[in-house]
Each structure stands twice: as C-alpha cells, then as structure tokens.
Design a protein around this motif. Structure first.
Motif, PDB file in Angstrom:
ATOM      1  N   ASN A  79      61.124  16.749 -15.617  1.00 51.13           N
ATOM      2  CA  ASN A  79      62.035  16.646 -14.474  1.00 51.13           C
ATOM      3  C   ASN A  79      63.464  16.404 -14.975  1.00 51.13           C
ATOM      4  N   PRO A  80      64.133  17.472 -15.400  1.00 47.10           N
ATOM      5  CA  PRO A  80      65.485  17.293 -15.943  1.00 47.10           C
ATOM      6  C   PRO A  80      66.462  16.712 -14.908  1.00 47.10           C
ATOM      7  N   SER A  81      66.197  16.991 -13.609  1.00 48.48           N
ATOM      8  CA  SER A  81      67.089  16.449 -12.577  1.00 48.48           C
ATOM      9  C   SER A  81      67.037  14.926 -12.575  1.00 48.48           C
ATOM     10  N   ALA A  82      65.833  14.393 -12.682  1.00 49.28           N
ATOM     11  CA  ALA A  82      65.681  12.935 -12.686  1.00 49.28           C
ATOM     12  C   ALA A  82      66.380  12.349 -13.904  1.00 49.28           C
ATOM     13  N   TYR A  83      66.284  13.045 -15.027  1.00 50.76           N
ATOM     14  CA  TYR A  83      66.967  12.603 -16.254  1.00 50.76           C
ATOM     15  C   TYR A  83      68.475  12.555 -16.013  1.00 50.76           C
ATOM     16  N   ARG A  84      69.014  13.636 -15.446  1.00 45.62           N
ATOM     17  CA  ARG A  84      70.460  13.682 -15.191  1.00 45.62           C
ATOM     18  C   ARG A  84      70.869  12.626 -14.166  1.00 45.62           C
ATOM     19  N   ALA A  85      69.995  12.420 -13.178  1.00 43.70           N
ATOM     20  CA  ALA A  85      70.349  11.489 -12.094  1.00 43.70           C
ATOM     21  C   ALA A  85      70.295  10.034 -12.555  1.00 43.70           C
ATOM     22  N   ARG A  86      69.308   9.690 -13.362  1.00 47.05           N
ATOM     23  CA  ARG A  86      69.075   8.269 -13.635  1.00 47.05           C
ATOM     24  C   ARG A  86      69.512   7.811 -15.020  1.00 47.05           C
ATOM     25  N   GLU A  87      69.445   8.696 -16.004  1.00 45.92           N
ATOM     26  CA  GLU A  87      69.719   8.266 -17.379  1.00 45.92           C
ATOM     27  C   GLU A  87      71.147   8.565 -17.820  1.00 45.92           C
TER      28      GLU A  87
ATOM     29  N   TRP B 284      71.002  16.295  -8.733  1.00 45.44           N
ATOM     30  CA  TRP B 284      70.285  16.862  -7.584  1.00 45.44           C
ATOM     31  C   TRP B 284      69.224  17.841  -8.083  1.00 45.44           C
ATOM     32  N   THR B 285      68.070  17.799  -7.431  1.00 46.57           N
ATOM     33  CA  THR B 285      67.000  18.726  -7.803  1.00 46.57           C
ATOM     34  C   THR B 285      67.287  20.099  -7.184  1.00 46.57           C
ATOM     35  N   ARG B 286      66.657  21.104  -7.768  1.00 49.94           N
ATOM     36  CA  ARG B 286      66.810  22.460  -7.216  1.00 49.94           C
ATOM     37  C   ARG B 286      66.253  22.506  -5.795  1.00 49.94           C
ATOM     38  N   ARG B 288      66.361  20.166  -3.616  1.00 44.03           N
ATOM     39  CA  ARG B 288      67.342  19.605  -2.681  1.00 44.03           C
ATOM     40  C   ARG B 288      68.451  20.625  -2.382  1.00 44.03           C
ATOM     41  N   ILE B 289      68.804  21.403  -3.404  1.00 40.72           N
ATOM     42  CA  ILE B 289      69.821  22.451  -3.187  1.00 40.72           C
ATOM     43  C   ILE B 289      69.285  23.473  -2.172  1.00 40.72           C
ATOM     44  N   VAL B 290      68.023  23.886  -2.378  1.00 42.13           N
ATOM     45  CA  VAL B 290      67.393  24.844  -1.453  1.00 42.13           C
ATOM     46  C   VAL B 290      67.382  24.250  -0.041  1.00 42.13           C
ATOM     47  N   TYR B 291      66.987  23.004   0.035  1.00 40.30           N
ATOM     48  CA  TYR B 291      66.884  22.321   1.329  1.00 40.30           C
ATOM     49  C   TYR B 291      68.257  22.259   2.013  1.00 40.30           C
ATOM     50  N   MET B 292      69.280  21.973   1.211  1.00 43.38           N
ATOM     51  CA  MET B 292      70.632  21.878   1.777  1.00 43.38           C
ATOM     52  C   MET B 292      71.066  23.224   2.372  1.00 43.38           C
ATOM     53  N   VAL B 293      70.876  24.305   1.595  1.00 42.77           N
ATOM     54  CA  VAL B 293      71.316  25.633   2.075  1.00 42.77           C
ATOM     55  C   VAL B 293      70.488  26.046   3.304  1.00 42.77           C
ATOM     56  N   LEU B 294      69.180  25.772   3.250  1.00 40.93           N
ATOM     57  CA  LEU B 294      68.329  26.145   4.386  1.00 40.93           C
ATOM     58  C   LEU B 294      68.695  25.335   5.636  1.00 40.93           C
ATOM     59  N   CYS B 295      69.002  24.058   5.430  1.00 40.84           N
ATOM     60  CA  CYS B 295      69.399  23.232   6.586  1.00 40.84           C
ATOM     61  C   CYS B 295      70.705  23.741   7.178  1.00 40.84           C
ATOM     62  N   GLU B 296      71.627  24.145   6.314  1.00 34.20           N
ATOM     63  CA  GLU B 296      72.897  24.685   6.813  1.00 34.20           C
ATOM     64  C   GLU B 296      72.640  25.939   7.648  1.00 34.20           C
ATOM     65  N   SER B 297      71.803  26.841   7.110  1.00 29.93           N
ATOM     66  CA  SER B 297      71.583  28.098   7.840  1.00 29.93           C
ATOM     67  C   SER B 297      70.769  27.844   9.106  1.00 29.93           C
ATOM     68  N   ALA B 298      69.834  26.880   9.033  1.00 29.65           N
ATOM     69  CA  ALA B 298      69.055  26.556  10.243  1.00 29.65           C
ATOM     70  C   ALA B 298      69.974  25.944  11.307  1.00 29.65           C
ATOM     71  N   LEU B 299      70.896  25.096  10.871  1.00 28.69           N
ATOM     72  CA  LEU B 299      71.832  24.482  11.830  1.00 28.69           C
ATOM     73  C   LEU B 299      72.732  25.546  12.455  1.00 28.69           C
ATOM     74  N   ALA B 357      69.612  30.465  -0.647  1.00 22.04           N
ATOM     75  CA  ALA B 357      69.144  29.173  -1.163  1.00 22.04           C
ATOM     76  C   ALA B 357      68.496  29.354  -2.524  1.00 22.04           C
ATOM     77  N   TRP B 358      67.697  30.400  -2.632  1.00 21.98           N
ATOM     78  CA  TRP B 358      67.024  30.676  -3.899  1.00 21.98           C
ATOM     79  C   TRP B 358      68.059  30.979  -4.981  1.00 21.98           C
ATOM     80  N   ARG B 359      69.061  31.788  -4.605  1.00 14.26           N
ATOM     81  CA  ARG B 359      70.124  32.116  -5.569  1.00 14.26           C
ATOM     82  C   ARG B 359      70.822  30.844  -6.053  1.00 14.26           C
ATOM     83  N   GLY B 360      71.142  29.990  -5.087  1.00 15.86           N
ATOM     84  CA  GLY B 360      71.858  28.758  -5.420  1.00 15.86           C
ATOM     85  C   GLY B 360      71.044  27.864  -6.337  1.00 15.86           C
ATOM     86  N   SER B 361      69.746  27.810  -6.071  1.00 16.81           N
ATOM     87  CA  SER B 361      68.912  26.882  -6.838  1.00 16.81           C
ATOM     88  C   SER B 361      68.637  27.378  -8.252  1.00 16.81           C
TER      89      SER B 361
END
Lengths: 241, 371
Positions: A79-87, B284-286, B288-299, B357-361
């Motif tokens: 989970n590289p995101s968790a690494y970037r976020a927390r470490e 941020w996880t990928r 979350r990025i997908v979720y953000m873009v999808l939420c924007e388009s859903a809104l 969203a997929w592109r962004g992530s």
C-alpha cells in the motif's frame, strides 16, 4: 554508525531510466540513511537528486536495484499510498498547494487517509499551522499568500499525519533569502524537536552545511558521501564544479 | 472540511463550464420528463376515459397503426350473445386533420349505445337521432377549433353542423369530435364498419369471469383481440410506438448529456493532473481519486437532473397553455417519472465519470506532479 536496527533507507544499485532507456537519471546509486539523520543531497541540475527523493517517497518506481524503508522494499509496498500518507512528509520547491483550498484546508487534505473525524482534522490543521507561525492566515487561499507563507503551509501539510521522515526537494528554491532562512530554520527545528529523519535536496552548499551528512551526486551517481566538516564541504564544491 | 467540500470545490472551480454541462444534462432530462410525461399522460387519459364510460372490455382488430383496422360491425351482435355480456356498443374511431388542427380524434358512436350516456351537455343539444348529420364537440375540441354551436366542422368532404358542446370528464373525450356511428360511416365511406366494440360485463363478474369472456370473444374473432379495459393502453401498438418514440428521443438527448459530462470530467482530469499528483503525493489512494471524480460527475448529474426535471415540468406547463394544444394534453408528471429522471441523470453522471476517473487514478504521482 548506520546499524541495521536504526536504518531507515537503504538503496543498492538504484537505477532509474526514462524515455525507454534514453535517459539515465540514476545509474546505480548505493546509500544508507539512519533514523534521525539530516542528510543533504547536493549536486548540479539533472544529477538525479530529485529523482532519488521521489524514489524514497514512493512517488516513482526505480528501473533497477533495490530500495528499502525500514527493511521493506519500497517498490513492493502493498500500500504505497499508506506509506506516503503516514510515513513520509514531502516538501516541494513549488509548494504544490491546492489553489481552491484555504491554508487550513490544504493542511487537512492528507488527513483524509486517516480515521480522524472532520472536526479533529481542522483542530489538528490549526495546531500545525500555529506551529509554523501561520495561524493568522488560516482561511487564506494560496494565491493570497507570499512564497514564504505558502511554504510554511506546505510544511504544515507535510506534518499532517505525523510522518517519521521529511523529504524536502529544494524547499527554499522559490524564496527570497530572508524567507529561505526562516524556512530552513523551521525545517531544521522540526527535525531536531521531533527527531525526524530529514533528507533535503539542494544545490546550495550553504544549506547543505546545515546537514549532518552530505551526499553529493553527479550524472546519476553518488560521488561522495560525507559527514559535514569544513574540509568535506570544500571537496563537495570541487566535485560539483 | 468534509469530502463533500472537496467534491463541490472541484465543480465550482470552473463555474461556467460546470453550468454549461448542467444545461446539457438538464436538456436531456427535460426531454425525458416532457416527452414521457406527455405520452404517459395520454395513456392515463385513455384509461380514465374507459373508466368514466364504464367499459370493461375493448375489442379491436390486432393489426393497424395508431388506431386498429376496421372490421364488420356485425361482430357486435355476436359478442352481445355471449354469456356474461351486459351491454355492447360499436365505435368507429378516426384520427383526422380537421381544419387548422393537425390531428383530432373523431369518434363515431353507435346511436343509443352506453358511450353517449356519460357526456355532460354544456351548450346546445345532442343529435336528434342516429341519422342526423351533426356533431357534438368536446369542450377542448371546441376551443381548439374555435367553434360554437351553429358553426360547421368539415370532416372529409362534408360540412357537419355543431349542435352541442359537452364535458366528457376526460381529456380524450373533451378533445374529440363525436357523432353517430352511422353518420361517420357514411362520411368516411366505412359503411357497416367499426374498429372497436366496447363491452360491459354483467354486474358481480369476477376478474376471472372477465378473462374467460375475453377468451370467448377471441374464439369468435380470431383475428382480433379482447382486452380488459386497464390493459388497452399497454397492449396498444400505437401507444407502444409513441412510448418507444418518446423514450428514444429522450435517449438521444441523454446521450448528448453523457458526452457533455464525459467531456467536462475528462477536461477536469486533464486540467487537474497536477492536483491529482499532489493528492497522490500526500497519500491519497487511487480509489479515493476515483471516488472523488465519480462523486463530482454524479453531483453534476444530480444537479442536472433536478434542473432538467424543473425545466421539463415548466416546458410541459407552457405546452399545456399553448394555443392549439391547450386542453389536449394531460401530462402525467408522476413522482415515479420525476424520480426516474433524476436517477437517470445521476447514473449518466456516474457512467460519464468512469473513464475520466480511471484515467486520473492511473497517473504516476511523479509524472502528475511534473505535468
């Protein structure tokens, strides 16, 4: 000195190529960084120092060699995101603040990867901004802040999730000398007070002198790796030239 | 600051583009609301008309266009003899262009049949007998044609005097021209022909009795069909075509909306490559990025849906009061239709946001930061 127990980063034969092998940013870099160290990475533009920092922060993957964080292979982190976020806390030359969010909101952005509730996120962001002397600019957007103020906000953001390592890429590169001095003081103070490992990329020898150790790079290779001392600095300057 | 704040900021950073995209989606949704609402309203009017008249079974030919083909009116007598049948009446229904009105329903009803009974005379009189060459107008038809008692209405080649104006208590009847079956047969050259037999069943008949009677009618009229009143509209080929047309027209408008949202979200992702890089860099996880873009388009879809529903309802209101159409529409803007329309808009938003969203992530943080 860098015993395995307190080793934070270890790179062996680290390589990075771009454009299908046309560009060699790193050509087999070996290094070790211990917990709590303040390491300056210096070298001329294009020597690979920023690329190295990005590898340490898992912002990019090496093309070859091995790179470990506390014994775990960074490219293979589940989970590289968790690494970037927390470490890791990243400080960039160009600040990289989100323009549509205020200072206090920018600091909260990394906290979305934690379980902190919204009200606690704001409280923590305010406290961090206070610690970098920015509590009077909480609700200002980046466009309304000076360069020094933006970097302070970026530093507060880098500390959002209490990282154990700070990676700073030319943090004073876009600042005037007075702001640069203040920012450096702040970064060094954070390193000392919180015993954080600090890896700072710079091409400024004066800044590198503040570090306990200096890694000098040229053409994608480490050309020297010395503890700071007046004589050592002169050697580094020669190498850069 | 909540995640919703981030989603909203993503949309308001380019207010003009967001507004234009909203207009794109809302036009599609307005088309759904207006077209489907009008079609469904008309179907509901037919149901209401049958209910008002008290028709239990409608017998018609299987083939035909918007209206079924004619058959020999002697069928009525054969149906009337079946057990369980209380009353029958033949009807010849035509859709005619009458003077300035492009399409108007002309209903020739068997003189003395029960379909005459529920008409409430407002002015004038009813035809004297089944042979009188005269018409009565539904009140809306009179308004649309701008006719009053004493004027004439031309059907085919014949000028027929208007002898009365009635309130039929349903949009279909109020928008129709009514006359004796015999007269309409004469005028249209359909002597001895009808295209509907309306049937009333004996009191206390069960649903099962009515179904069985329908089967019996089909036995004596194999090329036709006998439908329980409530099923007439859903089984009508004409209404099926109208329904399909209203949905397919709406679909085209929706596709335009999809392309609009997708374009906006793609532009947003391309423009925000650097910002996405920052978000990835700070952990941020990928996902979350997908979720953000999808939420924007859903809104975006949700807002477009709400605006579209309001626009559609407003458009229908305007149509309802437009000269020439006034009184002929009884749109059915049911909560179900409005909810369906908004749901479609949200789904459109989500689908449109998937690729961006997929592109962004998929961006590499270092590449995105430098991009």
């Amino acid at each position: 000195m860098n015993t395995m127990a307190n080793l934070v980063f270890e790179g062996v034969g680290l390589k990075k190529e771009f454009d299908d092998g046309q560009v060699h940013a790193l050509r087999g870099v070996d290094f070790r960084i211990a917990k709590g160290e303040f390491v300056a990475v210096i070298g001329p533009s294009g020597c690979g120092k920023s690329t190295l920092l990005q590898m340490l922060g898992a912002l990019d993957r090496p093309s070859g060699g091995t790179l470990y964080y506390c014994g775990n292979s960074i490219p293979d982190l589940p989970n590289p995101s968790a690494y970037r976020a927390r470490e890791i806390g990243f400080i960039f030359q160009a600040f990289h603040l989100l323009p549509t969010f205020t200072a206090v909101e920018n600091v909260q952005i990394p906290m979305f990867e934690t379980d902190l509730p919204a009200s606690k996120r704001r409280d923590r962001a305010i406290s961090l901004l206070k610690s970098v002397g920015m509590d009077h600019r909480l609700d200002h957007f980046p466009a309304k802040l000076s360069g020094g103020e933006r970097q302070r906000v970026a530093i507060a953001r880098s500390l959002a999730n209490g990282p154990s390592v700070l990676l700073a890429d030319e943090p004073t590169g876009n600042l005037d000398s007075e702001n640069a001095r203040l920012i450096l003081e702040l970064v060094v103070r954070l390193h000392r007070e919180q015993n954080m490992t600090l890896v700072l990329v710079t091409h400024d020898m004066a800044i590198a002198r503040l570090a306990s150790r200096t890694i000098t790079m040229k053409d994608g290779r480490v050309v020297s790796d010395n503890a700071s001392a007046p004589d050592a600095h002169r050697e580094k300057e020669q190498a850069i030239k | 600051m909540t995640f919703f704040t981030i989603v909203v900021r993503g949309l308001i950073r380019r207010p003009v583009r967001t507004a234009l995209t909203l207009v794109g989606i809302s036009i599609g949704i307005a088309a759904v609301v207006a077209l489907v609402g009008i079609a469904s309203g008309y179907e509901k009017s037919i149901d209401k008309q049958l209910d008002v008249i008290g028709v239990d079974i409608v017998v018609s030919n299987m083939s035909g266009g918007f209206l079924p083909k004619v058959f020999d009116e002697s069928l009525q007598a054969r149906i009337a003899k079946l057990p369980g049948v209380a009353e029958t009446t033949s009807v010849l229904m035509e859709m005619e262009s009458i003077e300035d009105a492009p399409m108007m329903m002309v209903s020739g009803r068997e003189w003395g049949g029960f379909t005459w009974g529920k008409l409430n005379l407002m002015t004038g009189r009813m035809p004297r007998d089944g042979a009188e060459h005269a018409v009565i107008l539904g009140r809306m038809a009179a308004e649309v044609l701008n006719k009053k008692v004493g004027d004439t209405v031309q059907i085919e080649a014949e000028e027929l005097p208007v002898v009365g104006i009635v309130d039929g208590r349903s949009v279909v009847e109020n928008g129709a021209i009514m006359l004796s079956l015999k007269v309409l047969q004469d005028v249209t050259g359909n002597e001895g022909k009808a295209n509907f037999v309306d049937v009333r069943v004996t009191p206390n008949s069960t649903r099962e009795d009515v179904r069985r009677l329908c089967e019996r009618i089909k036995g004596i009229f194999p090329e036709g069909r006998a439908l329980v009143a409530g099923e007439v509209v859903s089984n009508s080929q004409g209404f099926r075509i109208a329904r399909a047309m209203s949905w397919s027209t709406s679909l085209l408008a929706i596709i335009v909306g999809v392309l609009g949202v997708m374009n906006t979200m793609l532009m947003t992702v391309f423009e925000r490559t650097h910002e996405i890089g920052i978000l990835l860099a700070v952990g941020w996880t990928r996902r979350r990025i997908v979720y953000m873009v999808l939420c924007e388009s859903a809104l975006l879809g949700l807002l477009g849906g709400l605006v579209g529903v309001a626009l559609g309802a407003l458009g229908v209101q305007i149509l309802e009061h437009t000269t020439g159409i006034r009184g002929l529409l009884e749109p059915n803007l049911s909560p179900k239709l409005l909810l369906t329309s908004v749901t479609i808009a949200v789904v459109v938003g989500v689908i449109s946001g998937m690729y961006p969203a997929w592109r962004g992530s998929r961006l590499t943080p270092s590449f995105a930061l430098n991009g």
